[in-house]
Design an enzyme around this catalytic site. Structure first.
Site, PDB file in Angstrom:
ATOM      1  N   LEU A 168       0.811  -1.217   0.000  1.00  0.00           N
ATOM      2  CA  LEU A 168       0.000   0.000   0.000  1.00  0.00           C
ATOM      3  C   LEU A 168       0.841   1.262   0.000  1.00  0.00           C
ATOM      4  CD1 LEU A 168      -2.693  -1.058   2.635  1.00  0.00           C
ATOM      5  CD2 LEU A 168      -2.970  -0.976   0.154  1.00  0.00           C
TER       6      LEU A 168
ATOM      7  N   GLY B  59       6.491   4.046   4.646  1.00  0.00           N
ATOM      8  CA  GLY B  59       6.672   5.136   5.596  1.00  0.00           C
ATOM      9  C   GLY B  59       8.019   5.027   6.281  1.00  0.00           C
ATOM     10  N   GLY B  60       8.245   5.911   7.243  1.00  0.00           N
ATOM     11  CA  GLY B  60       9.499   5.853   7.986  1.00  0.00           C
ATOM     12  C   GLY B  60       9.633   4.570   8.767  1.00  0.00           C
ATOM     13  N   PHE B  61       8.516   3.984   9.130  1.00  0.00           N
ATOM     14  CA  PHE B  61       8.508   2.734   9.889  1.00  0.00           C
ATOM     15  C   PHE B  61       8.912   1.559   9.008  1.00  0.00           C
ATOM     16  CE2 PHE B  61       6.552  -1.044  11.610  1.00  0.00           C
ATOM     17  CZ  PHE B  61       6.623  -0.900  12.988  1.00  0.00           C
ATOM     18  N   GLY B  62       8.440   1.555   7.780  1.00  0.00           N
ATOM     19  CA  GLY B  62       8.675   0.447   6.867  1.00  0.00           C
ATOM     20  C   GLY B  62       7.508   0.327   5.916  1.00  0.00           C
ATOM     21  N   PRO B  63       7.451  -0.743   5.095  1.00  0.00           N
ATOM     22  CA  PRO B  63       6.359  -0.900   4.131  1.00  0.00           C
ATOM     23  C   PRO B  63       5.048  -1.286   4.807  1.00  0.00           C
ATOM     24  CG  PRO B  63       7.792  -2.816   4.092  1.00  0.00           C
ATOM     25  CD  PRO B  63       8.451  -1.825   5.003  1.00  0.00           C
ATOM     26  N   VAL B  64       3.931  -0.934   4.146  1.00  0.00           N
ATOM     27  CA  VAL B  64       2.601  -1.285   4.617  1.00  0.00           C
ATOM     28  C   VAL B  64       1.926  -2.119   3.528  1.00  0.00           C
ATOM     29  CG1 VAL B  64       0.381  -0.424   5.430  1.00  0.00           C
ATOM     30  CG2 VAL B  64       2.462   0.851   5.939  1.00  0.00           C
TER      31      VAL B  64
ATOM     32  N   LYS C  97       1.685  -3.218   8.912  1.00  0.00           N
ATOM     33  CA  LYS C  97       2.853  -2.347   8.919  1.00  0.00           C
ATOM     34  C   LYS C  97       4.047  -3.197   9.373  1.00  0.00           C
ATOM     35  CE  LYS C  97       2.431   1.914  10.628  1.00  0.00           C
ATOM     36  NZ  LYS C  97       2.442   3.003  11.644  1.00  0.00           N
TER      37      LYS C  97
ATOM     38  N   ASP D  69       3.105  13.889  15.541  1.00  0.00           N
ATOM     39  CA  ASP D  69       3.380  13.734  14.107  1.00  0.00           C
ATOM     40  C   ASP D  69       2.078  13.791  13.300  1.00  0.00           C
ATOM     41  OD1 ASP D  69       5.032  13.505  11.944  1.00  0.00           O
ATOM     42  OD2 ASP D  69       5.182  11.325  12.017  1.00  0.00           O
TER      43      ASP D  69
END
Length: 821
Positions: free
Chosen positions: A509, A512-517, A531, A628
């Site tokens: 989808l 992000g900074g966290f990783g792929p979704v 996530k 954020d």
């Protein structure tokens, strides 16, 4: 002196706009309105959805969801905005069109010249004589599709006159539809929904507390209902919620379903109850002598002692032909042929909705009721209910239903031979129950073994979570309860890999900074968003744990709901409810999609974000600062309801904390408040600043960062401030959404946005005040002071690090550092 007179004149005009009275000298024109004294209801002209036709109506005031409760000119709409509501010299309330033709009137026979109309806080529009206060006419006697508290639905058994509500033809056409709802007072007191004057739904008789044909109606739950017989032929049904902390009404929709809606405080309307929940609620679904049970795969069956009248049609699911008696009654055989035999008996059916068309009598107890029916060969069934008395039936039993709870005992007259068949059936049922119980016990044992294994796996994963959390936060304590982690559902990796086709690229989808979704679909059909923590991510296990612990306990319609997490080996994933419309920025900044967000949708999104933020700051158990808040972190469900997401940077405040400091600044450039970006101080005013930036982005349709290369302004805030000072703030509005009728509302939102982004935190309003400003509950807004970051202070790419502590980016990437908070 002239200035004072002018001020007094303006004050009088302003006072007049808030009146609740209409007179011949004070008519209501289209776009004008009156508001009831307690501000509960508003009267004016409106257009339903998908039409430009104009109607005079009454609706709830100060509620975001436009809810009309009464319409005057239902059968004759105005084609333009020339309508006027006034009182004639004869004292009649009329609606006139542009040609001064009467398109609706109160049509009172006892009108008086000296009269006025008033909108009451009950929603009732009354026409009364000025000198005596006598009510000449009232809208509650001519309702539309809504049953309001204190309104009386009535029926007169002598004259046949009824006061009942009638459905709209469609959601965009308020004219009288084919459905009506009201009282049927004959024999037993009931309420009906009629379709073209034929019964469509029935409540069952009133026992003094409840309607016994509504299984989920309890006197304590629906306290306030009253069914009154005035002994003069009039029956009245009303309800009252005085002293309750909520609004409530009943509406008959265009499909013929009566719906109860309530609203607590500032929440949206909630559907609490509806008349037709299953097919069995439709009147006479199973025909004569048929019984309906929605729990069965074949919902219709014949009452014991009866069989289908037309077996072939019955097996096809055509149940309207009903059932007939299998064995004729002894009393019928004796009367016709003199045949002797064992006497007829009554078969007890428990928890039943009693049939329609009952005869009523008042013997002292149930035994007398039984004897009375047994002595009368034409009596085929009886029931006894405290508060009603003895009910008996001599005609076909129609509209009978089996309930799983409540209901009454219904006794059916059957031939003696039918009782033996019932005994045989009971034996079969007993044996079946014993076998079934043994099987269930065996399945329960297997389930217990499986759950024990799952519990052990969950315990192990939780231990991993807690261990890693202690490693990540060994030098920090943030008042979080680790027990919460144990309550969050845990998914295994194989299940998530299967749901995403092994995390196939086509199911990705976003990033992000966290990783792929990823998008995934579980075996039960539930769609989820996964996530997945990237090993290369600057956001590590600390943010993962923070989001797990923070959001697992949050429950609000404007916050994204977390479904669980996965921790296996090096894999760490968060599982959320899937949002089909993705994030707000995907609509707002896409030239092809932004047209899908008109002003009403954008304003609803603004309100939703505000309500979610208010919950975080004030209504949740602990105050939570998001840190954020931005367009990409606002997700939209299928109905475009906004949901705040991404709580990896959130901080929980204790009960006595107002602000905190950090050496680790996290967030997104352009949305961070100056005191946070420069000094590391954050509070709820930091989120208010971000909300203000977001509000201006929604109004303008432009990213704050889109001004980065602009020679005139370094940011959207600077651009907005220049337009404000130039008295040209309307130029900020996205041309795609601009409509003159919404201009004042848009300008108010921009004004509120500028108040939120003021440079100093003490000048910014708190979220609850922001929401009141947006809803015009606070009329006079203060003039905003200069926003932050209005002068060009952008550093070069080589100079982006300040002291090695704060990194800012000019794109949508979230800033993080690897230092303890």
């Amino acid at each position: 002196m002239s200035v004072i007179l002018l001020l007094l004149f303006c004050f009088c005009l302003d006072s007049g706009s808030a009146t609740d009275i209409i007179t011949s000298s004070q008519p209501i024109k289209d776009h004008d309105y009156i508001i009831s004294n307690g501000s509960a209801f508003k009267l004016g002209f409106f257009s339903p959805v998908n039409t430009t036709n104009r109607y005079l109506g009454v609706w709830y005031n100060n509620i975001s969801v436009f809810t009309v409760v009464w319409v005057a000119n239902r059968q004759k709409p105005l084609m333009d905005s020339s309508g006027v509501l006034t009182i004639t010299k004869d004292g009649v309330l009329v609606v006139l069109n542009g040609q001064k033709e009467v398109i609706w009137s109160s049509s009172v026979t006892n009108s008086v010249p000296n009269s006025s109309a008033q909108l009451l806080d009950s929603g009732n529009l009354v026409l009364k004589e000025n000198t005596t206060g006598r009510v000449i006419w009232e809208s509650f006697q001519f309702p539309s599709n809504t049953f309001l508290p204190k309104m009386k639905l009535s029926a007169n058994v002598r004259t046949g006159k009824k006061v009942q509500i009638t459905s709209w033809k469609s959601p965009s056409d308020p004219s009288i539809g084919i459905f009506s709802f009201g009282i049927q007072p004959l024999s037993l007191r009931q309420v009906f929904i009629w379709k073209d004057d034929s019964p469509y739904w029935r409540s069952g008789p009133w026992n003094g507390r409840i309607f016994i044909g509504i299984p989920d109606m309890y006197s304590a739950f629906l306290e306030g209902f009253s069914f009154v017989d005035d002994q003069e032929g009039n029956f009245h049904l009303t309800f009252n919620i005085a002293g309750k902390p909520f609004l409530l009404f009943y509406a008959l929709n265009s499909q013929g379903n009566l719906e109860e809606k309530y609203r607590y405080y500032e929440e949206d309307w909630v559907f609490e109850w509806s008349a037709l929940k299953t097919e069995c609620d439709a009147y006479g679904k199973c025909g004569a002598f048929g019984s309906c049970d929605p729990k069965n795969s074949l919902i219709c069956s014949c009452i014991q002692g009866f069989e289908p009248k037309n077996t072939e049609e019955w097996n096809k699911g055509n149940w309207t032909s009903g059932c007939v008696r299998r064995t004729s009654l002894l009393c019928e055989r004796v009367n016709t042929s003199g045949e002797e035999g064992k006497k007829d008996r009554f078969l007890k059916l428990s928890m039943m909705k009693v049939p329609d068309n009952a005869d009523w009598s008042s013997p002292r107890d149930q035994d007398k009721c039984r004897e009375q029916c047994l002595e009368n060969c034409s009596c085929i069934a009886y029931a006894y209910e405290t508060g009603i008395g003895c009910m008996s039936w001599t005609n076909k039993l129609i509209d009978t239903q089996q309930f799983s709870s409540s209901g009454v005992d219904l006794y059916i007259r059957v031939a003696y031979s039918e009782l033996n068949k019932v005994v045989d059936v009971k034996k079969i049922v007993t044996i079946t129950v014993i076998i079934g119980t043994t099987f269930i016990f065996f399945c329960t044992y297997l389930l217990w073994r499986w759950m024990a294994k799952q519990k052990a796996r969950k315990k192990k994963a939780t231990e991993i979570l807690l261990f890693n959390r202690e490693e990540a936060q060994s030098n920090h304590s943030d008042n979080l309860d680790q027990v919460k982690v144990q309550e969050l559902p845990l998914f295994n990796f194989e299940k998530l890999a299967c749901a995403t086709d092994n995390f196939h690229l086509s199911n990705k989808l976003g990033q992000g900074g966290f990783g792929p979704v990823y998008w995934g679909k579980l075996l039960d059909g539930q769609e989820i968003a996964i996530k997945r923590l990237s090993k290369a991510s600057g956001q590590g296990f600390q943010e993962f744990m923070n989001e797990v612990v923070v959001i697992s306990k949050l429950q609000h319609r404007n916050l994204v709901r977390i479904c669980g997490c996965c921790v296996e080996g090096e894999e760490k994933m968060l599982i959320y409810e899937y949002m089909p419309n993705k994030s707000l920025d995907a609509f707002l900044f896409d030239p092809h999609k932004e047209k899908l967000l008109d002003w009403r949708k954008r304003f609803n999104i603004i309100e939703g974000i505000g309500r979610g933020l208010l919950y975080l700051h004030r209504d949740s158990r602990l105050k939570i600062i998001h840190r954020d808040l931005k367009a990409s972190n606002i997700l939209l469900d299928k109905e475009l309801i906004p949901k705040i997401s991404d709580f990896g940077m959130a901080r929980i405040f204790g009960n006595n904390e107002d602000q905190a400091n950090t050496n680790r600044v996290v967030g997104t450039y352009g949305y961070m408040s100056p005191e946070y970006a420069m000094e590391g101080r954050f509070s709820e005013k930091s989120d208010v600043f971000s909300f203000g930036v977001l509000l201006l982005e929604i109004l303008s349709g432009r990213r704050n960062s889109s001004f980065y290369h602009d020679e005139q302004s370094m940011s959207l805030l600077g651009f907005a401030w220049k337009l404000w000072n130039a008295d040209n703030i309307i130029a900020l509005i996205d041309p795609m959404i601009y409509e003159p009728c919404f201009e004042m509302e848009m300008l108010r939102c921009i004004h509120v946005g500028l108040l939120c982004v003021q440079e100093f935190a003490k000048d910014r309003p708190i979220v609850s005040v922001v929401i009141s400003m947006l809803k015009s509950e606070i009329v006079d807004l203060p003039r905003p002071k200069q926003p932050a970051f209005t002068e060009r202070q952008i550093v070069s790419n080589t100079d982006s690090s300040i002291g090695g502590k704060r990194n800012f980016s000019v794109n949508e990437v979230t800033v993080t550092m690897v230092q303890g908070r």
